[in-house]
Scaffold this motif. Structure first.
Motif, PDB file in Angstrom:
ATOM      1  N   LYS A  30       0.828  -1.207   0.000  1.00  0.00           N
ATOM      2  CA  LYS A  30       0.000   0.000   0.000  1.00  0.00           C
ATOM      3  C   LYS A  30       0.865   1.261   0.000  1.00  0.00           C
ATOM      4  N   ILE A  31       1.960   1.218   0.748  1.00  0.00           N
ATOM      5  CA  ILE A  31       2.866   2.370   0.786  1.00  0.00           C
ATOM      6  C   ILE A  31       3.419   2.660  -0.597  1.00  0.00           C
ATOM      7  N   PHE A  32       3.954   1.662  -1.253  1.00  0.00           N
ATOM      8  CA  PHE A  32       4.634   1.901  -2.523  1.00  0.00           C
ATOM      9  C   PHE A  32       3.662   2.050  -3.700  1.00  0.00           C
ATOM     10  N   LYS A  33       2.395   1.715  -3.447  1.00  0.00           N
ATOM     11  CA  LYS A  33       1.372   1.965  -4.469  1.00  0.00           C
ATOM     12  C   LYS A  33       0.871   3.406  -4.407  1.00  0.00           C
ATOM     13  N   ASN A  34       0.847   3.991  -3.193  1.00  0.00           N
ATOM     14  CA  ASN A  34       0.209   5.297  -3.006  1.00  0.00           C
ATOM     15  C   ASN A  34       1.180   6.442  -2.719  1.00  0.00           C
ATOM     16  N   VAL A  35       2.448   6.124  -2.516  1.00  0.00           N
ATOM     17  CA  VAL A  35       3.436   7.152  -2.190  1.00  0.00           C
ATOM     18  C   VAL A  35       4.486   7.193  -3.297  1.00  0.00           C
ATOM     19  N   PRO A  36       4.874   8.373  -3.750  1.00  0.00           N
ATOM     20  CA  PRO A  36       5.927   8.465  -4.768  1.00  0.00           C
ATOM     21  C   PRO A  36       7.175   7.709  -4.337  1.00  0.00           C
ATOM     22  N   ARG A  57       9.311  17.518   5.851  1.00  0.00           N
ATOM     23  CA  ARG A  57       8.229  17.125   6.751  1.00  0.00           C
ATOM     24  C   ARG A  57       6.867  17.490   6.165  1.00  0.00           C
ATOM     25  N   GLU A  58       6.752  18.695   5.602  1.00  0.00           N
ATOM     26  CA  GLU A  58       5.476  19.140   5.047  1.00  0.00           C
ATOM     27  C   GLU A  58       5.021  18.229   3.912  1.00  0.00           C
ATOM     28  N   LYS A  59       5.964  17.805   3.072  1.00  0.00           N
ATOM     29  CA  LYS A  59       5.628  16.935   1.956  1.00  0.00           C
ATOM     30  C   LYS A  59       5.166  15.559   2.446  1.00  0.00           C
ATOM     31  N   ILE A  60       5.822  15.053   3.470  1.00  0.00           N
ATOM     32  CA  ILE A  60       5.436  13.746   4.019  1.00  0.00           C
ATOM     33  C   ILE A  60       4.023  13.805   4.586  1.00  0.00           C
ATOM     34  N   LEU A  61       3.741  14.844   5.344  1.00  0.00           N
ATOM     35  CA  LEU A  61       2.407  14.981   5.931  1.00  0.00           C
ATOM     36  C   LEU A  61       1.340  15.107   4.845  1.00  0.00           C
ATOM     37  N   GLU A  62       1.679  15.794   3.793  1.00  0.00           N
ATOM     38  CA  GLU A  62       0.746  15.924   2.668  1.00  0.00           C
ATOM     39  C   GLU A  62       0.473  14.572   2.027  1.00  0.00           C
ATOM     40  N   LEU A  63       1.530  13.772   1.825  1.00  0.00           N
ATOM     41  CA  LEU A  63       1.366  12.451   1.214  1.00  0.00           C
ATOM     42  C   LEU A  63       0.567  11.521   2.126  1.00  0.00           C
ATOM     43  N   ALA A 106      -1.574  12.314   4.341  1.00  0.00           N
ATOM     44  CA  ALA A 106      -2.968  12.767   4.497  1.00  0.00           C
ATOM     45  C   ALA A 106      -3.869  12.162   3.432  1.00  0.00           C
ATOM     46  N   SER A 107      -3.288  11.730   2.331  1.00  0.00           N
ATOM     47  CA  SER A 107      -4.081  11.189   1.222  1.00  0.00           C
ATOM     48  C   SER A 107      -4.297   9.677   1.321  1.00  0.00           C
ATOM     49  N   VAL A 108      -3.657   9.026   2.277  1.00  0.00           N
ATOM     50  CA  VAL A 108      -3.811   7.576   2.416  1.00  0.00           C
ATOM     51  C   VAL A 108      -3.775   7.222   3.900  1.00  0.00           C
ATOM     52  N   ASP A 109      -4.686   6.379   4.344  1.00  0.00           N
ATOM     53  CA  ASP A 109      -4.814   6.015   5.751  1.00  0.00           C
ATOM     54  C   ASP A 109      -4.298   4.592   5.956  1.00  0.00           C
ATOM     55  N   PHE A 110      -3.310   4.433   6.808  1.00  0.00           N
ATOM     56  CA  PHE A 110      -2.716   3.118   7.065  1.00  0.00           C
ATOM     57  C   PHE A 110      -3.237   2.485   8.351  1.00  0.00           C
ATOM     58  N   THR A 111      -4.175   3.122   9.013  1.00  0.00           N
ATOM     59  CA  THR A 111      -4.588   2.681  10.347  1.00  0.00           C
ATOM     60  C   THR A 111      -5.098   1.250  10.354  1.00  0.00           C
ATOM     61  N   GLN A 112      -5.972   0.909   9.425  1.00  0.00           N
ATOM     62  CA  GLN A 112      -6.544  -0.439   9.405  1.00  0.00           C
ATOM     63  C   GLN A 112      -5.470  -1.492   9.194  1.00  0.00           C
ATOM     64  N   GLU A 113      -4.579  -1.240   8.227  1.00  0.00           N
ATOM     65  CA  GLU A 113      -3.524  -2.213   7.949  1.00  0.00           C
ATOM     66  C   GLU A 113      -2.560  -2.354   9.125  1.00  0.00           C
ATOM     67  N   ILE A 114      -2.291  -1.241   9.804  1.00  0.00           N
ATOM     68  CA  ILE A 114      -1.412  -1.302  10.985  1.00  0.00           C
ATOM     69  C   ILE A 114      -2.050  -2.159  12.074  1.00  0.00           C
ATOM     70  N   ASN A 115      -3.337  -1.936  12.332  1.00  0.00           N
ATOM     71  CA  ASN A 115      -4.027  -2.713  13.369  1.00  0.00           C
ATOM     72  C   ASN A 115      -4.086  -4.192  13.012  1.00  0.00           C
TER      73      ASN A 115
END
Length: 400
Positions: A248-254, A357-363, A365-374
């Motif tokens: 999910k990370i490498f699909k949704n993050v540059p 940091r600003e760019k990371i937070l922006e990226l 914000a567009s994808v939620d990892f909470t479910q996969e982390i849990n």
């Protein structure tokens, strides 16, 4: 008359104040665990020394094991004799007969101030007794071939010869627990070893991504954990399934920010596991500037997701220093087995070395990892590797 004790010197422990008894109890427990298959030994911890009563056991294999126990500064073979002049003279003579060389020195200490002769008087008395009853020995108080130490205590007199250096540091378990992020490479087990040297009880977390990572890669981590048990007792490893999160990370993050975001997610997972297991800090094998995720900017960006202290014992070391320690503690050959972990299989061609940091937070914000982390935390496999001196580690050839 033979050596019937091993004398253990504490080093740093001797400087502890009101908590010294706790540190000594912890060290004694660690020594007992390391020698648990020797049923006849007796271990007595005192304020300034610890003694192992051998009860006929060969002392040298025992010393070899104790060399790996943190909190021990040095060892000496010792014989216990009665607190009378003739017994002390006889024991000192027996000690010099077991030595090789041409020059000797006798050093007497007298914690028992009720003993009628002073330390200096005993030095002259015992040195003269050796000279009269041996051939070929001369006194050299500066650089002797053999150094005989006599300590007259209240319960008995202990005569020691020779000195073997220990690991130093603090007893494992005396300063809390830390969760080591163990990849299977060279750095992280060395970081774990150095963290334990400061008295930390170690647990580890390993992220694996089947089918992209193999069982061979996981076996590396198992063998590394087993190797570390000889320094600090049992090591618990938490195996985190990371495939879905990583995809999910490498699909949704540059791509060039993927490594930074992945490390942030790992930190979030590690912190949650640490909370579940009453662990107070995280530990990593990061060395400043070694790779893209270990620049000052990357560390700053990654640290942001956790309030836990992060122990980085390798931060100022270069690679050769780390490799030398890995070889010394017998983890190097395991770490270089050619099986990749999840941190290496998805390495981008041009990872960001100065992430913003600003760019990371922006990226993020567009994808939620909470479910996969849990879900990953719910599926963690936890394995405890026992401190077993008789454990036979599989060789690399056995795994092929």
């Amino acid at each position: 008359m033979n050596y019937d004790h091993i004398l253990i010197r504490y080093g740093e422990l001797a400087l502890k104040g009101k908590n010294q008894k706790f540190f000594i109890r912890t060290l004694r427990s660690n020594v007992q665990q390391a020698l648990s298959d020797y049923k006849g030994l007796s271990i007595k911890g005192q304020r300034d020394h610890m003694y192992i009563l051998l009860n006929g056991e060969d002392p040298y294999p025992i010393i070899e094991r104790c060399k790996d126990i943190f909190g021990i500064q040095s060892f000496s073979l010792a014989m216990k004799v009665n607190n009378d002049e003739e017994s002390i003279k006889e024991g000192t003579l027996e000690a010099i007969k077991k030595e090789e060389g041409e020059t000797f020195k006798v050093t007497c200490k007298r914690p028992n101030k009720e003993f009628p002769k002073s330390s200096q008087e005993m030095n002259r008395l015992l040195g003269g007794h050796i000279l009269r009853n041996t051939e070929g020995w001369e006194v050299d108080v500066h650089q002797p071939d053999a150094a005989i130490r006599v300590e007259i205590r209240h319960d008995a007199t202990y005569i020691t010869s020779g000195r073997t250096e220990g690991k130093g540091g603090l007893p494992v378990g005396s300063t809390g627990k830390s969760l080591l992020m163990m990849s299977g490479g060279i750095d992280s087990p060395v970081a774990g070893y150095l963290t334990m040297k400061r008295g930390v009880k170690l647990e580890a977390i390993h992220f694996h991504s089947p089918p992209f990572t193999s069982e061979r890669a996981k076996q590396k981590v198992e063998d590394l954990a087993q190797s570390l048990t000889k320094f600090g007792g049992d090591v618990t490893v938490h195996y985190v399934p990371f495939t879905e999160l990583q995809q999910k990370i490498f699909k949704n993050v540059p791509e060039y920010y993927g490594m930074t975001v992945m490390r942030r997610v790992m930190m979030r997972v590690s912190e949650q596991l640490a909370k579940q297991h009453d662990i107070l800090s995280l530990a990593t094998g990061e060395s400043l500037g070694q790779v893209a995720s270990q620049t000052m900017e990357s560390m700053n960006a990654i640290n942001e997701v956790t309030n836990y202290p992060i122990i980085r014992p390798l931060v100022a070391m270069d690679k050769n220093e780390i490799i030398n320690i890995a070889k010394e503690i017998d983890t190097y050959d395991i770490s270089i087995r050619p099986y990749e972990d999840c941190c290496t299989i998805f390495v981008p061609k041009q990872p960001k070395t100065r992430p913003k940091r600003e760019k990371i937070l922006e990226l993020e914000a567009s994808v939620d990892f909470t479910q996969e982390i849990n879900e990953a935390i719910d599926q963690v496999e936890t394995v405890v590797y026992k401190n077993n001196a008789n454990h036979k580690q599989d060789s690399f050839d056995d795994l092929l």
